[in-house]
Write an enzyme that holds these catalytic residues in place. Sequence first.
Site, PDB file in Angstrom:
ATOM      1  N   ASP A  27     -11.158   2.780   3.641  1.00  0.00           N
ATOM      2  CA  ASP A  27     -11.363   0.865   4.133  1.00  0.00           C
ATOM      3  C   ASP A  27     -12.626   1.210   4.183  1.00  0.00           C
ATOM      4  O   ASP A  27     -13.497  -0.513   4.055  1.00  0.00           O
ATOM      5  CB  ASP A  27     -10.754   0.224   5.035  1.00  0.00           C
TER       6      ASP A  27
ATOM      7  N   LYS B 115       0.560  -0.998  -0.236  1.00  0.00           N
ATOM      8  CA  LYS B 115      -0.513   0.075  -0.084  1.00  0.00           C
ATOM      9  C   LYS B 115       1.155   1.557  -0.016  1.00  0.00           C
ATOM     10  O   LYS B 115       0.699   2.255  -0.849  1.00  0.00           O
ATOM     11  CB  LYS B 115      -1.062   0.376   1.314  1.00  0.00           C
TER      12      LYS B 115
ATOM     13  N   GLN C 189      -4.691  -1.516   9.883  1.00  0.00           N
ATOM     14  CA  GLN C 189      -4.366  -2.987   8.827  1.00  0.00           C
ATOM     15  C   GLN C 189      -4.502  -4.374   9.689  1.00  0.00           C
ATOM     16  O   GLN C 189      -4.465  -4.380  10.845  1.00  0.00           O
ATOM     17  CB  GLN C 189      -3.161  -3.739   9.018  1.00  0.00           C
TER      18      GLN C 189
END
Length: 310
Positions: free
Chosen positions: A120, A53, A97
């Site tokens: 997200d 990422k 994460q």
Amino acid sequence: MTAKIIDGKRIGQEIREEVGLEVARLKDRGVVPGLAAVLVGDHPASRVYVRNKIKACQSLGVHSKLVALPQETTTAQLLQCISDLNRRDSIHGILVQLPLPGQIDEQPVLLAIDPAKDVDGLHPMNAGALALGREGLRPCTPSGVMEVLRREGIPLQGARAVVIGRSNLVGKPLGLLLLQQHATVTFCHSRTRDLEAVARSADILVAAVGRPAMVTADFVKPGAVVVDVGINRVEGPGLERLLAEDPSLRPRYERNRSKGIHSILVGDAQWSSVSRVASAATPVPGGVGPLTIALLMKNTVQAARVLSRK
Ligand code: NDP
């Protein structure tokens, strides 16, 4: 029939190029989109995901900040870190994460992220906005699937879509996105009766299950489009079974083995049989996988655009 192989790498690249242009436009206005990735502990797969990422940010000129916290971080410490990032003007996207170490309570953590920075798309505000058909940040993988269907020109209006899997991360938001595009959507899960028969009613069949090669040709109506979201690394006895059931995987496994890798990456669909019945399908690897990071970049730029207008 031999299914058209949908090239997720090409579509991901197209999206990245579009995002790159948008980054340049924002920079002309003095806005540099910024993403913070929070990594807690030393989960090896998570480290790889976060590294990829950050690399994607670097390649597109997006400012990135890696916040690496020790394995023993407490929920309170992580909440403090998120609160700091929420206040920072240079950060427009925050991702934590997952999975988090066991001592950390995931729910308050996801709730603490400013919904405007929730790239997200997992905050209840964004999940609610999706359910209500309002604007908001959408989860990356389901949005990636929608991009695949749109860019491949697959008609959705009135189409029967069956989504196998109902997780908050993939199945549920994807079903809602398909519904928004006027598909007739059926969700399937571990307790669905006659799964094969339900799946065979689909014009568009999505597998988001996490079970290697579960979806075979028996699940697929001739001419249907199959989207395989599954990413399963198979090794050990499971691998022997898989290779026996689908010998077409053997050459790929042998290539891995020659590099010292004693496993293979497969989706939820058995490509060799599904591709004989479907009209088009996404392979694994190289299908939906490359879309997730491309959509994360797109969300970060969207968040930067919205926040910089405020
Ligand atoms: P979850 O484990 O959270 O959800 C799996 C879903 O599949 C559940 O709804 C479960 O039903 C259902 N399911 C499990 N077994 C069966 C079965 N035998 N028959 C029917 N349904 C079943 O997984 P995720 O949604 O997070 O991920 C799904 C897959 O997608 C995984 O392989 C994952 O690695 C992959 N993935 C890929 C991404 C990408 O970038 N391409 C990103 C995220 C995930 P129930 O609710 O009843 O338990």
